[in-house]
Motif scaffolding. Structure first.
Motif, PDB file in Angstrom:
ATOM      1  N   THR A  56       5.142 -19.439  -0.993  1.00  0.00           N
ATOM      2  CA  THR A  56       4.589 -18.302  -1.733  1.00  0.00           C
ATOM      3  C   THR A  56       3.979 -17.238  -0.828  1.00  0.00           C
ATOM      4  OG1 THR A  56       2.509 -19.480  -2.102  1.00  0.00           O
ATOM      5  CG2 THR A  56       4.190 -19.651  -3.825  1.00  0.00           C
ATOM      6  N   PHE A  57       3.856 -17.510   0.462  1.00  0.00           N
ATOM      7  CA  PHE A  57       3.301 -16.515   1.381  1.00  0.00           C
ATOM      8  C   PHE A  57       4.216 -15.301   1.510  1.00  0.00           C
ATOM      9  CE2 PHE A  57       2.055 -14.973   5.707  1.00  0.00           C
ATOM     10  CZ  PHE A  57       0.767 -14.573   5.347  1.00  0.00           C
ATOM     11  N   LEU A  58       5.496 -15.466   1.197  1.00  0.00           N
ATOM     12  CA  LEU A  58       6.404 -14.320   1.233  1.00  0.00           C
ATOM     13  C   LEU A  58       5.938 -13.202   0.300  1.00  0.00           C
ATOM     14  CD1 LEU A  58       9.875 -16.111   1.333  1.00  0.00           C
ATOM     15  CD2 LEU A  58       8.723 -14.922   3.219  1.00  0.00           C
ATOM     16  N   MET A  59       5.364 -13.566  -0.849  1.00  0.00           N
ATOM     17  CA  MET A  59       4.873 -12.541  -1.786  1.00  0.00           C
ATOM     18  C   MET A  59       3.701 -11.781  -1.163  1.00  0.00           C
ATOM     19  SD  MET A  59       5.720 -11.215  -4.690  1.00  0.00           S
ATOM     20  CE  MET A  59       6.576 -12.334  -5.776  1.00  0.00           C
ATOM     21  N   CYS A  60       2.830 -12.470  -0.451  1.00  0.00           N
ATOM     22  CA  CYS A  60       1.713 -11.809   0.230  1.00  0.00           C
ATOM     23  C   CYS A  60       2.223 -10.855   1.293  1.00  0.00           C
ATOM     24  CB  CYS A  60       0.787 -12.841   0.873  1.00  0.00           C
ATOM     25  SG  CYS A  60      -0.017 -13.941  -0.288  1.00  0.00           S
ATOM     26  N   MET A  61       3.192 -11.303   2.071  1.00  0.00           N
ATOM     27  CA  MET A  61       3.763 -10.454   3.114  1.00  0.00           C
ATOM     28  C   MET A  61       4.432  -9.230   2.507  1.00  0.00           C
ATOM     29  SD  MET A  61       5.337 -13.430   5.575  1.00  0.00           S
ATOM     30  CE  MET A  61       5.731 -12.406   6.991  1.00  0.00           C
ATOM     31  N   SER A  62       5.117  -9.429   1.406  1.00  0.00           N
ATOM     32  CA  SER A  62       5.800  -8.327   0.732  1.00  0.00           C
ATOM     33  C   SER A  62       4.829  -7.237   0.293  1.00  0.00           C
ATOM     34  CB  SER A  62       6.562  -8.866  -0.484  1.00  0.00           C
ATOM     35  OG  SER A  62       7.143  -7.816  -1.205  1.00  0.00           O
ATOM     36  N   SER A  63       3.629  -7.652  -0.114  1.00  0.00           N
ATOM     37  CA  SER A  63       2.643  -6.669  -0.591  1.00  0.00           C
ATOM     38  C   SER A  63       2.208  -5.705   0.506  1.00  0.00           C
ATOM     39  CB  SER A  63       1.424  -7.380  -1.191  1.00  0.00           C
ATOM     40  OG  SER A  63       0.677  -8.012  -0.163  1.00  0.00           O
ATOM     41  N   GLU A  64       2.452  -6.074   1.760  1.00  0.00           N
ATOM     42  CA  GLU A  64       2.081  -5.208   2.876  1.00  0.00           C
ATOM     43  C   GLU A  64       3.094  -4.096   3.124  1.00  0.00           C
ATOM     44  OE1 GLU A  64       1.140  -7.472   6.408  1.00  0.00           O
ATOM     45  OE2 GLU A  64       0.392  -9.116   5.159  1.00  0.00           O
ATOM     46  N   THR A  65       4.214  -4.124   2.412  1.00  0.00           N
ATOM     47  CA  THR A  65       5.281  -3.165   2.680  1.00  0.00           C
ATOM     48  C   THR A  65       5.364  -2.044   1.652  1.00  0.00           C
ATOM     49  OG1 THR A  65       6.962  -4.442   1.501  1.00  0.00           O
ATOM     50  CG2 THR A  65       6.622  -4.949   3.850  1.00  0.00           C
ATOM     51  N   SER A  66       4.374  -1.948   0.780  1.00  0.00           N
ATOM     52  CA  SER A  66       4.372  -0.852  -0.191  1.00  0.00           C
ATOM     53  C   SER A  66       2.943  -0.420  -0.477  1.00  0.00           C
ATOM     54  CB  SER A  66       5.073  -1.267  -1.484  1.00  0.00           C
ATOM     55  OG  SER A  66       4.326  -2.241  -2.178  1.00  0.00           O
ATOM     56  N   ASP A  67       2.822   0.789  -0.934  1.00  0.00           N
ATOM     57  CA  ASP A  67       1.526   1.350  -1.281  1.00  0.00           C
ATOM     58  C   ASP A  67       1.289   1.158  -2.780  1.00  0.00           C
ATOM     59  OD1 ASP A  67      -0.839   3.119  -0.775  1.00  0.00           O
ATOM     60  OD2 ASP A  67       0.262   4.377  -2.221  1.00  0.00           O
ATOM     61  N   LEU A  68       0.218   0.456  -3.130  1.00  0.00           N
ATOM     62  CA  LEU A  68      -0.056   0.129  -4.525  1.00  0.00           C
ATOM     63  C   LEU A  68      -0.213   1.375  -5.391  1.00  0.00           C
ATOM     64  CD1 LEU A  68      -0.547  -2.039  -6.662  1.00  0.00           C
ATOM     65  CD2 LEU A  68      -2.957  -2.029  -5.996  1.00  0.00           C
ATOM     66  N   ALA A  69      -0.919   2.391  -4.905  1.00  0.00           N
ATOM     67  CA  ALA A  69      -1.131   3.609  -5.697  1.00  0.00           C
ATOM     68  C   ALA A  69       0.198   4.294  -6.004  1.00  0.00           C
ATOM     69  CB  ALA A  69      -2.079   4.555  -4.971  1.00  0.00           C
ATOM     70  N   THR A  70       1.066   4.344  -5.004  1.00  0.00           N
ATOM     71  CA  THR A  70       2.389   4.953  -5.212  1.00  0.00           C
ATOM     72  C   THR A  70       3.193   4.141  -6.206  1.00  0.00           C
ATOM     73  OG1 THR A  70       2.360   5.864  -2.980  1.00  0.00           O
ATOM     74  CG2 THR A  70       4.514   5.689  -4.059  1.00  0.00           C
ATOM     75  N   ARG A  71       3.132   2.825  -6.066  1.00  0.00           N
ATOM     76  CA  ARG A  71       3.864   1.944  -6.987  1.00  0.00           C
ATOM     77  C   ARG A  71       3.398   2.153  -8.425  1.00  0.00           C
ATOM     78  NH1 ARG A  71       5.051  -4.390  -5.929  1.00  0.00           N
ATOM     79  NH2 ARG A  71       6.202  -3.430  -4.236  1.00  0.00           N
ATOM     80  N   MET A  72       2.097   2.223  -8.629  1.00  0.00           N
ATOM     81  CA  MET A  72       1.569   2.411  -9.980  1.00  0.00           C
ATOM     82  C   MET A  72       1.984   3.773 -10.549  1.00  0.00           C
ATOM     83  SD  MET A  72       0.033  -0.340 -10.968  1.00  0.00           S
ATOM     84  CE  MET A  72       1.331  -1.200 -10.111  1.00  0.00           C
ATOM     85  N   LYS A  73       2.054   4.778  -9.690  1.00  0.00           N
ATOM     86  CA  LYS A  73       2.475   6.116 -10.139  1.00  0.00           C
ATOM     87  C   LYS A  73       3.934   6.094 -10.594  1.00  0.00           C
ATOM     88  CE  LYS A  73       2.608  10.948  -8.746  1.00  0.00           C
ATOM     89  NZ  LYS A  73       2.348  11.905  -7.674  1.00  0.00           N
ATOM     90  N   VAL A  74       4.802   5.476  -9.793  1.00  0.00           N
ATOM     91  CA  VAL A  74       6.219   5.395 -10.156  1.00  0.00           C
ATOM     92  C   VAL A  74       6.382   4.604 -11.452  1.00  0.00           C
ATOM     93  CG1 VAL A  74       8.473   4.452  -9.486  1.00  0.00           C
ATOM     94  CG2 VAL A  74       7.081   5.671  -7.809  1.00  0.00           C
ATOM     95  N   LEU A  75       5.637   3.523 -11.586  1.00  0.00           N
ATOM     96  CA  LEU A  75       5.732   2.677 -12.776  1.00  0.00           C
ATOM     97  C   LEU A  75       5.042   3.292 -13.991  1.00  0.00           C
ATOM     98  CD1 LEU A  75       5.044  -0.834 -11.201  1.00  0.00           C
ATOM     99  CD2 LEU A  75       7.257   0.131 -11.884  1.00  0.00           C
ATOM    100  N   GLN A  76       4.224   4.315 -13.748  1.00  0.00           N
ATOM    101  CA  GLN A  76       3.419   4.941 -14.810  1.00  0.00           C
ATOM    102  C   GLN A  76       2.558   3.898 -15.508  1.00  0.00           C
ATOM    103  OE1 GLN A  76       5.911   7.417 -17.325  1.00  0.00           O
ATOM    104  NE2 GLN A  76       7.054   8.163 -15.569  1.00  0.00           N
ATOM    105  N   MET A  77       1.896   3.088 -14.670  1.00  0.00           N
ATOM    106  CA  MET A  77       1.009   2.045 -15.179  1.00  0.00           C
ATOM    107  C   MET A  77      -0.397   2.283 -14.667  1.00  0.00           C
ATOM    108  SD  MET A  77       3.283  -1.423 -14.706  1.00  0.00           S
ATOM    109  CE  MET A  77       3.574  -2.295 -16.227  1.00  0.00           C
ATOM    110  N   ASP A  78      -1.360   1.872 -15.475  1.00  0.00           N
ATOM    111  CA  ASP A  78      -2.775   1.969 -15.125  1.00  0.00           C
ATOM    112  C   ASP A  78      -3.196   0.631 -14.514  1.00  0.00           C
ATOM    113  OD1 ASP A  78      -5.554   2.072 -15.028  1.00  0.00           O
ATOM    114  OD2 ASP A  78      -5.798   2.538 -17.153  1.00  0.00           O
ATOM    115  N   LEU A  79      -3.597   0.663 -13.256  1.00  0.00           N
ATOM    116  CA  LEU A  79      -3.964  -0.562 -12.543  1.00  0.00           C
ATOM    117  C   LEU A  79      -5.012  -1.379 -13.303  1.00  0.00           C
ATOM    118  CD1 LEU A  79      -3.617  -2.279  -9.996  1.00  0.00           C
ATOM    119  CD2 LEU A  79      -5.353  -0.875  -8.892  1.00  0.00           C
TER     120      LEU A  79
END
Length: 147
Positions: A56-79
């Protein structure tokens, strides 16, 4: 109705090195007691070339490769209104300490349930190693309560 026009959008991509200290720390944090994740001699005795990456550490590593704020904007979701709904892994080969892993995450689906009160976004991540070998596919689903 969910806007499906963003399906296929790259949500993050990048490379992360699987560092031994981080792997040991993660194994300890999740309560993993198998010594192959913390002791190199035990890992070699079990047939591994060095410490394996805990699954499951792969999911943690993956989170380092994207910006959460940008992701939420593209998804049009409220964190503040989202929950982690689901997570799945398909493994194709082992990853080890010292490997350089490349992650590419794409939005693979969006859909609504309960008349739009629940909005779902599914992301899929392809993981390859420094040799271009396919290591794993990760799938994660977020749900946002709307209305």
């Amino acid at each position: 109705m969910a806007d499906k026009s963003s399906i296929g959008t790259v949500m993050g991509a990048g490379t992360v090195e699987a560092e031994k200290g981080r792997l040991r720390f993660f194994a300890k944090a999740i309560g993993e007691t198998d010594p192959i994740y913390t002791d190199e001699a035990a890992a070699r005795d079990a047939g591994h070339r060095t410490l394996p990456v805990p699954p499951t550490f792969l999911m943690c590593m993956s989170s380092e490769t994207s910006d959460l704020a940008t992701r939420m904007k593209v998804l049009q979701m409220d964190l503040g209104r989202i929950l982690h709904a689901e997570q799945a892994f398909d493994y194709h080969r082992m990853a080890y300490a010292g490997d350089t892993l490349h992650f590419e995450t794409r939005l693979s689906d969006v859909y609504d349930k309960k008349g739009g009160a629940l909005h779902f976004a599914v992301m899929e991540t392809k993981v390859t190693n420094q040799n271009g070998e396919h290591v794993a596919d990760l799938r994660g689903t977020l749900v946002e309560r709307r209305g």
